[in-house]
Each structure stands twice: as structure tokens, then as C-alpha cells.
Design a protein around this motif. Structure first.
Motif, PDB file in Angstrom:
ATOM      1  N   UNK A 115      42.970  39.721  40.356  1.00  0.00           N
ATOM      2  CA  UNK A 115      42.260  38.279  41.167  1.00  0.00           C
ATOM      3  C   UNK A 115      42.233  36.961  40.076  1.00  0.00           C
ATOM      4  N   UNK A 116      42.929  37.289  39.127  1.00  0.00           N
ATOM      5  CA  UNK A 116      43.071  36.186  38.126  1.00  0.00           C
ATOM      6  C   UNK A 116      44.038  34.941  38.994  1.00  0.00           C
ATOM      7  N   UNK A 117      44.708  35.785  39.979  1.00  0.00           N
ATOM      8  CA  UNK A 117      45.684  34.601  40.763  1.00  0.00           C
ATOM      9  C   UNK A 117      44.823  33.747  41.779  1.00  0.00           C
ATOM     10  N   UNK A 118      43.571  34.170  42.037  1.00  0.00           N
ATOM     11  CA  UNK A 118      42.960  33.405  43.107  1.00  0.00           C
ATOM     12  C   UNK A 118      42.279  32.204  42.376  1.00  0.00           C
ATOM     13  N   UNK A 119      41.961  32.497  40.898  1.00  0.00           N
ATOM     14  CA  UNK A 119      41.518  31.255  40.439  1.00  0.00           C
ATOM     15  C   UNK A 119      42.704  30.185  40.004  1.00  0.00           C
TER      16      UNK A 119
END
Ligand code: GCU
Length: 700
Positions: free
Chosen positions: A478-482
Motif C-alpha cells: 500500500x506504499x504504492x498508493x501514496x
């Protein structure tokens, strides 16, 4: 879980960190941002830290040169757009014959501003990673949106509203990484709600700056407890310390304020925004804030919504409310961001009239205020008319407000999108929203700044998804979302695959390229997969009411929140047509209204958002509506298994810590997807009495 050097702490800067550790290349860097302002100081210290390089005063011998220039960076080459001064130009000029013998080609990073140099520096650093797909050598780039903001829904008790990554990084237990300037607080006691983990805040500010985020609101829009007092001392002095960190990375700092603060803090008998005592109270409060935080960005306000106080109580409009804050802030160059998420949260589910249609609410509350907001006021409008659902059409307010500064609001945190347990990279959904045509061939992302009274005060904002979890975002993926949100603010049309591939390369540098691509592919597929097994075809709000994770098809159906799907024995969906329904369709321009009026021309994604249809309705692909819903749910759940297979194939390339965390979450996702599938199929089979053509088993 043991945290190793190879855990996800450094997010997408990990590859650069590894490079720095391994790199024997020596740099000599010349920077012309020599001032003592916070951003110049930060830029210089970042360069020294990242490159382990001395700063040299003579550019003739430097191998990297950072210099401020005008927007016209070279002959025929110009930084363009509403935020050109934050853009950068990276190039390696060909050396003349004479110079060639003397030194190697220097890299030149140019920008009209120090902030832009900082962005250019990170872009160059990321581009230097061997497997990164973006090679910014000889590249010119400037942001599409002037405001690129993150909203923290962090609360003074240390919790994060709709947060799925542990406690707040700002507030809560006094941590171990407390720097001396934080210890020096007059009143370290129960009232001091600040966590004081300066290292983590610096790291977060760096992540934000590295993807071009330039504004942050430090506390939740529902302002409770001590957060109401952040605008006053002693809390304000702590806020100032945090602000200093973020400002040094080029972010303007905002606070959410409670409309009732004058009464709660000082006992004022009225909150009427047109009352001079109230205005003076805010004037004085704002003056004090600017004494402490001279570059303070301003306030974010949620008023008259979900029980929050606001101007309606005094017979005033939202423009009256916003302009009161705007007046106080204008004297210091500040901005008020006023949220358009205003609706009646006390509806009767039996009422199917226009007045009870929650999708109309933002439009009804704001459209006739267009042009009435102060020049330093911005209206922040959620992308869809209801509430960050998996599929929504664009909020029609974006068509109506032609003389108002607008921000489009998103959620990076996965409130309705699987809580960072289920893999869900929402970039495709955001891009679809931003590219919605509001005028002939002009997407909403461009019209935001086209007519605004102050085009610099337009842009995007999103609720952040970080917390104290070891990997920042609960699910390491979910780091990819940021990261994706930052890239999306900067370039509204950036291809999803290029973002996921770049993120994966930067975050999993030990992985070979094939498997980096596998991870990127998992991200690219994830939003679609989630949409398949969560609420069908844009109907929305079938989530579990306790926390919004997992199915709860009837949880909101008979409640007061105005979010109904109206499933019964005859059909499902909300009739928002002009001919028969709430007339919401008529809020769109003629061409789009015509398309949405007819179920045969309405895109499948939002079909049940606009229409109440019988289960036997024929879809464009020939299947019946109910069969399509059954199929989607089975397909969605099956595709989660595929995600698991793909992740398993990466096992030997990913450190154990992250591999286990993601694997664990994928198994939870699989259970969730099956639960959605079975619950939805059961629910609609009971109503419709129509069996699945394929006779598949439901495991409930
Ligand atoms: C959603 C969310 C709330 C939040 C609200 C808002 O309704 O569930 O937690 O307060 O949005 O945007 O203000």
C-alpha cells in the motif's frame, strides 16, 4: 516480527539508500541556493547526506550543479503550467572540445525555485537507480496541479480516523526518538499529546517531498479533544515545531479547525460568522499562529456535516462561513479550504425524492454560491457525489463552480477499498475521475485552474494512509498508493503501469526485473479485482457498517445516512433519472445527462448508481444483470488466487519480512473476497429467486 535492514522502512527511497551505501562514485556538488531559509538548508543537507559529497563553491569543477533559473530554462525550452516554478529541468550539457579534456560531463538540475530544485534532486536520485524505468537525464517536468496536498486524519488521542497502519505518527505515546527541541516543552504532561518522534516526521516529510507533495493538513477534519486547541499555546508551539520540519521539505502546513472553537475555548455565546466578536476572535487567533508559523498555509474546515457545527445554525451560508476564515487568513497570505462534503445525515430510507438523494447534496448546498467565496478560499470537493466508493461518477459540482477555487479530494487510505488488507492500487480510478470531460475536450483536472479566481489555489488533496506500523502503511504494497498519489498530482495522465513499475523497481531493488514487473502487474490488476467482488456495478455502500470492511449489504439500507441500494424482489439500484427518479442525472451537461438517462448507454461501472433495474435486465454483453453480478463476484474472488500465485512466485526475491506480511494479507483478502462473493450472491438470490446459470456453490 524482526525488522531487518531490508524491511520497508525506506519505502520507495530504499533503492536510493542501497545505492548510497554501495556507491563509490564521488560527487562534487555546487548549489546556488545558499540562503538560510528552511528549504535551502534542507536541500543542502539532503545533498550532503544522500551523495556523501562536499558542496563546492566553484561550479567549474562540480559534477552535479543545482541552480535556479527562470522558467525559460534553455533556448526554446520552457517550464510550463500553473506551477511552472516548482518544475525542474535535468540535463547533461555536451562539453565543448576545449572543456572535454578537463572534466566529466556535469549533471545540471535547474528550477525557478528552491522547492523545485529539491524535487529535481529527488527525481535525479531516483532516476539514477539502475532498474528504475524513469531516467530523468535530459528531462523537463512541472506539476499539473499547484496544490498537491495530504490530509492527515490523525487525532490528538493517537488514533487515526479511517487509518489502517497503526497509531498516528504525530500524536500519541511519547516515543523514544524524541529530539531535544521537543523535550523542551513547558508542559510535558497529559495535555501534551504530541508523539515527538522527530525522525519519523522527517522521514515522512522526505517521502512526501520526493513525490512532489507540497501541502499537508496535520489533523483530522473532525476536530475533537485537544486538537481543538492546537491553534493556541502551549499546543501551538508543538505544531510550530512540526510545521518547521514539513516546511523545510517544501510543504505548507494547515490545521483543521472546529467551527465552534470560539465557544469551546473562550465561551463566546455565538458562532455567527457575520458577528464581529467571532470575526475578531479568529483574527486574533490567526495573528498568533502567524507569529509562531510565519508561512502557515491556513485552515481546513468541515462544517454543517455529520454533526459538525457550522454557519447554517445561524442562518448563514457556507460562503459566509468560509469568508470569515478567509478574511482572518488573508492578512497573512493564508488560505481557507472549505469542504463541500455536506449532506443531511438524517434521511428516511422510504423517501425516494430528490431532496433525500445524498448524491445531490454537495450540489444543492453549494452550486448557487459560485463566485461568492473570497479569493483565498478554496472549496474541497470529493471526486464523487457520495463518499469515496469503488465506483462513482464525477461530482456534478465540478461542472457548476466556474468562479470558485476548487480542490478535488481523494482517499489514499483505503476506507472503502479494503483497508490496506486487500490489495487495491486506486490510481486507475483517480485517473478516470481526473480525466472526466467537463467541457468539450477539457478534463476536469485542467478546468480546476481555468476559471478559478486564483488558479494557484486549485489542485488535489487526499487522506493519507500512513501510521506507526513498521512499514508505514500496514500492507507494504500500500506504499504504492501514496507514491502513486504524488505522481498522479504531478502528472494527471501518467500511465498506471509506469507508476507501478517505477515504484516496484525503487521499492524492491533486490528483485530481478521480471519479478519487479510481476509486483507491478499485481498492483495494476488490483483495483479492478476489488471492484468485481465488492458492491456491484456502482451501487455503493454495501459495506459492513462497523468500519467499512467486508460485506454488509443491508447494514446501511434502513439507516439515516442516505446511502441506499433499494434491492428488493424486483430489482436493484437507485433511480436517479430525470424521467422517473431523483433527477440527479439532470445535474450533468446535456450530452452526459442523455447518456446517463438511458441504462443502455450508461457505463457498466456506474449502472446501478443511476438506475434501478430488474434482475433480468439485459446487459450490453448479453448477460442478465443478475448473472453479471454473480459472474463478477466469482471472477473477483478467483482472481485473488491469481494474485497469491503471482506473489508466491516472488518469494525468493523479496525479504522475508515483507514477503510474510503481504502473504498474510493476501490470505485475508482471499477470505474477504469469498465472503463478499457468497454474501452478495446469497443476498440477491434470495430477493430475485434467479439461480446462477453455472450452478456454482455458495459457501455460506
Ligand atoms: C466519510 C468517513 C468519515 C469522514 C467523512 C469526511 O464519511 O467515513 O470518517 O469523517 O467521510 O470526509 O468528513
Amino acid at each position: 516480527m524482526e525488522i531487518t535492514n531490508d524491511t520497508a522502512d525506506e519505502m520507495w527511497l530504499r533503492a536510493s539508500v542501497m545505492m548510497r551505501r554501495a556507491n563509490h562514485q564521488t560527487f562534487e556538488v555546487n548549489v546556488d541556493a545558499t540562503g538560510e531559509d528552511a528549504v535551502s538548508l534542507r536541500l543542502r543537507s539532503e545533498i550532503v547526506q544522500w551523495l556523501r559529497a562536499p558542496l563546492v563553491s566553484d561550479s567549474a569543477h562540480a559534477t552535479v550543479i543545482l541552480r535556479t533559473v527562470t522558467a525559460q530554462v534553455a533556448d526554446g525550452l520552457k517550464l510550463e503550467g500553473p506551477a511552472a516554478d516548482e518544475g525542474w529541468h535535468i540535463h547533461v550539457p555536451a562539453l565543448s572540445e576545449h572543456e572535454k579534456g578537463k572534466s566529466s560531463d556535469p549533471v545540471i538540475i535547474e528550477s525557478p525555485s528552491t522547492r523545485g530544485l529539491l524535487y529535481g534532486f529527488y527525481a535525479w536520485l531516483e532516476g539514477a537507480v539502475p532498474s528504475a524505468s524513469m531516467k530523468p537525464q535530459d528531462k523537463i517536468s512541472s506539476p499539473d496541479q499547484p496544490i498537491r496536498m495530504l490530509d492527515q486524519w490523525d487525532q490528538s488521542d493517537g488514533s487515526v480516523e479511517r487509518g489502517y497502519a497503526g497509531e498516528s505518527i504525530f500524536y500519541g505515546r511519547w516515543g523514544s526518538n524524541v529530539h531535544s527541541e521537543f523535550v523542551n516543552f513547558p508542559d510535558r504532561g497529559a495535555q501534551d499529546v504530541f508523539r515527538g518522534d522527530t525522525d519519523r516526521l522527517i522521514a515522512y516529510a522526505r517521502f512526501c517531498a520526493s513525490v512532489g507533495i507540497n501541502a499537508i493538513c496535520l489533523n483530522n477534519v473532525n476536530v475533537r479533544g485537544y486538537a481543538i486547541r492546537f491553534i493556541q499555546d502551549p499546543w501551538l508551539s508543538r505544531v510550530a515545531q512540526i510545521a518547521h520540519i514539513f516546511e523545510s521539505f517544501g510543504l505548507s502546513v494547515f490545521l483543521s479547525v472546529n467551527f465552534a472553537a470560539p465557544r469551546i475555548i473562550s465561551g463566546l455565546s455565538t458562532l455567527d460568522p457575520c458577528n464581529s466578536d467571532v470575526q475578531q476572535w479568529w483574527d486574533k487567533t490567526v495573528d498568533r499562529i502567524y507569529e509562531r508559523i510565519p508561512h502557515f498555509g491556513g485552515f481546513v474546515v468541515k462544517a454543517d456535516s455529520e454533526g459538525e457545527p457550522g454557519p447554517y445554525q445561524y442562518g448563514r451560508t457556507h460562503a459566509d462561513g468560509a469568508n470569515m476564515f478567509a478574511r482572518a487568513l488573508a492578512r497573512h497570505g493564508g488560505t481557507v479550504i472549505w469542504r463541500a462534503f455536506v449532506y443531511n445525515s438524517h434521511t428516511d430510507w422510504r423517501d425516494r425524492s430528490a431532496a433525500a438523494d445524498r448524491a445531490r447534496a454537495a450540489w444543492e448546498n453549494f452550486h448557487d454560491l459560485d463566485g461568492k467565496f473570497a479569493k483565498n478560499a478554496v472549496l474541497q470537493v470529493k471526486f464523487g457525489p457520495v463518499d469515496f466508493q469503488t465506483s462513482e461518477p464525477l461530482n456534478p459540482l465540478f461542472f457548476a463552480m466556474k468562479h470558485t477555487n476548487l480542490i478535488m479530494e481523494f482517499e489514499v487510505t483505503a476506507e472503502y477499498l479494503g483497508h490496506q488488507i486487500d490489495l487495491n492500487f486506486p490510481l486507475p480510478q483517480w485517473e478516470q475521475m481526473a480525466s472526466w470531460l467537463v467541457e468539450k475536450n477539457v478534463p476536469v483536472s485542467k478546468t480546476l485552474g481555468l476559471y478559478a479566481p486564483n488558479p494557484q489555489l486549485t489542485g488535489f488533496a487526499a487522506v493519507s494512509n500512513v501510521g506507526m506500523d513498521w512499514n508505514w502503511t500496514g500492507n507494504p504494497l500500500a506504499q504504492a498508493n501514496l507514491f502513486g498519489y504524488g505522481r498522479f498530482c504531478w502528472d494527471n495522465n501518467i500511465p498506471t503501469t509506469s507508476v507501478s513499475e517505477q515504484w516496484s523497481a525503487l521499492t524492491f531493488p533486490r528483485c530481478d526485473q521480471d519479478h519487479q514487473k510481476t509486483i507491478a502487474r499485481m498492483l495494476d490488476q488490483s483495483n479492478e479485482i476489488y471492484k468485481h467482488y465488492a458492491a456491484p456495478l456502482g451501487v455503493g455502500f454495501m459495506v459492513n457498517r462497523d468500519g467499512h470492511y467486508g460485506p454488509g449489504p443491508d447494514d446501511y439500507e434502513f439507516s439515516r445516512w442516505g446511502t441506499y441500494h433499494f434491492a428488493d424482489r424486483d430489482g436493484i439500484g437507485v433511480d436517479r433519472t430525470q424521467s422517473n427518479g431523483t433527477g440527479y442525472v439532470g445535474l450533468y451537461p446535456e450530452k452526459q445527462a442523455k447518456m446517463f438517462e438511458n441504462p443502455n448507454t450508461t457505463p457498466d461501472d456506474v449502472l446501478l448508481f443511476f438506475h434501478h433495474l430488474p434482475y433480468a435486465f439485459r446487459m450490453k454483453d448479453g448477460r442478465s444483470l443478475i448473472q453479471r453480478i454473480y459472474d463478477d463476484h466469482f471472477e473477483g474472488a478467483a482472481r485473488v488466487e491469481d494474485l497469491i500465485r503471482q506473489w508466491n512466485s516472488c518469494k525468493k526475491f523479496v525479504d522475508e519480512c515483507r514477503w510474510k506480511e503481504v502473504s498474510h494479507r493476501l490470505l485475508l483478502q482471499q477470505a474477504n473476497a469469498c465472503e463478499w462473493r457468497d454474501e452478495m450472491c446469497t443476498f440477491l438470490y434470495r430477493f430475485s429467486g434467479i439461480s446462477d446459470e453455472h450452478g456454482r456453490k455458495i459457501n455460506r
